[in-house]
Write an enzyme that holds these catalytic residues in place. Structure first.
Site, PDB file in Angstrom:
ATOM      1  N   SER A 109       0.849  -1.187   0.000  1.00  0.00           N
ATOM      2  CA  SER A 109       0.000   0.000   0.000  1.00  0.00           C
ATOM      3  C   SER A 109       0.889   1.243   0.000  1.00  0.00           C
ATOM      4  CB  SER A 109      -0.956  -0.055   1.191  1.00  0.00           C
ATOM      5  OG  SER A 109      -2.031   0.835   0.999  1.00  0.00           O
ATOM      6  N   GLN A 110       0.686   2.203   0.926  1.00  0.00           N
ATOM      7  CA  GLN A 110       1.483   3.441   0.863  1.00  0.00           C
ATOM      8  C   GLN A 110       2.978   3.182   1.032  1.00  0.00           C
ATOM      9  OE1 GLN A 110      -0.307   5.860   3.981  1.00  0.00           O
ATOM     10  NE2 GLN A 110       1.092   5.081   5.550  1.00  0.00           N
ATOM     11  N   ASP A 228     -10.128  -3.438  -5.872  1.00  0.00           N
ATOM     12  CA  ASP A 228      -9.673  -2.614  -4.747  1.00  0.00           C
ATOM     13  C   ASP A 228     -10.714  -1.571  -4.362  1.00  0.00           C
ATOM     14  OD1 ASP A 228      -8.202  -0.893  -2.977  1.00  0.00           O
ATOM     15  OD2 ASP A 228      -6.359  -1.736  -3.831  1.00  0.00           O
ATOM     16  N   HIS A 284      -8.192  -4.686  -1.671  1.00  0.00           N
ATOM     17  CA  HIS A 284      -6.880  -4.164  -1.304  1.00  0.00           C
ATOM     18  C   HIS A 284      -6.066  -5.149  -0.448  1.00  0.00           C
ATOM     19  CE1 HIS A 284      -4.098  -0.880  -1.087  1.00  0.00           C
ATOM     20  NE2 HIS A 284      -4.084  -0.866   0.228  1.00  0.00           N
TER      21      HIS A 284
END
Length: 303
Positions: A109-110, A228, A284
């Site tokens: 993710s980030q 997602d 996700h």
């Protein structure tokens, strides 16, 4: 004759052992977790570290902790300026003697775009393969778990975050605001977003080091989740984004100005077959161990 032959065989065997020894020194792996996660939760990064070790020759895994404790690490994923996080991690990775020869990196993710920031800004020690799993390379314009173009609530939330995302004090400490990418307010995004426009070389002065460092990767792997519901638009996971001026149509990486003018070297890397676009069916970060072993560990971490 036999004596000479045996000597030759022994020589070849010795060479084989030498070569085998080289391939046994596995490149270590660095992980950077996503929002709401930490370096060391046993059910997430802890489990993945073990999965990587079990399916390589017990390679060394460094899972990034931003801060001095798991609690700080979790909090900082929401409320620590990303530029400061990247500086902190550059120092942390340089200080780990086991990483000095370089490593492979996996961001979740980030953590994906943050590891790319490490490559572009520091890359000392260097990354060989960079794998981003559900990373938001073009940022987000939407609220987590808010999916559906007709959802009025989604739009309301967008408007609120939008109202605040580029305000100085929010920009300075809300992590997600620092990759909030408003296609309806391109000028504000470029002017006030303190992280993403710089990282993506969108500002008038192009940073050639960013391009050179990113191009030094052996492979850059981007994993997108087809269903997602956390990342809007999900195409950001493959470096695509809304076409500027609206938030419905998508421009994919290959059609973007960033690619065509090669601000980051992605076009050059694509031509060298260094870019790999993988997709996983599901929401996700919903992937299975067998998928991770087959698609990520074996081709990119087991070397």
């Amino acid at each position: 004759g036999n004596f000479v032959k045996n000597k030759m065989i022994n020589k070849s065997l010795i060479m084989l052992f030498v070569l085998a020894g080289v391939s046994l020194s596995m490149k270590p792996v660095v992980l950077w977790h996503g929002m709401g996660d930490t370096c060391c939760f046993p059910f997430s990064m802890g489990r993945l570290s073990k999965l990587i070790q079990d399916n390589t020759n017990d390679t060394y895994v460094h899972s990034i902790m931003v801060g001095n404790s798991i609690e700080e690490d979790e909090y900082n994923g929401f409320f620590m300026n990303v530029n400061d996080q990247v500086d902190f991690v550059c120092k942390q990775l340089k200080d780990d003697p086991k990483l000095s020869g370089g490593f492979n990196a996996v961001g979740f993710s980030q953590g994906g775009q943050f590891l790319r920031a490490y490559v572009q800004r520091c890359n000392d020690p260097p990354v060989h393969n960079l794998i981003t799993v559900g990373g938001q390379h073009q940022g987000v314009f939407g609220f987590p778990h808010c999916w559906g173009a007709n959802n009025i609530l989604c739009e309301e939330l967008r408007i609120l975050l939008n109202y605040g995302a580029y305000i100085g004090w929010i920009q300075d400490f809300v992590v997600q605001a620092e990759y909030w990418h408003d296609p309806l307010k391109r000028d504000e995004y470029l002017k006030y977003n303190i992280f993403l426009p710089d990282l993506n070389n969108e500002l008038p002065t192009k940073n050639q080091t960013y391009k050179k460092n990113l191009m030094s990767l052996d492979n850059f792997v981007m994993v997108k989740f087809t269903e997602d519901e956390m990342v809007q638009p999900r195409e950001s996971e493959w470096f695509g984004f809304y076409t500027p001026g609206q938030d419905v149509e998508i421009t994919k990486l290959q059609d973007s100005q960033l690619y065509k003018e090669d601000w980051l070297g992605l076009q050059a890397m694509d031509k060298l077959k260094k870019l790999h676009f993988l997709s996983v069916e599901g929401d996700h970060l919903q992937f299975t161990d067998p998928w991770f072993i087959k698609e990520i560990i074996k081709p990119y971490l087991d070397n």
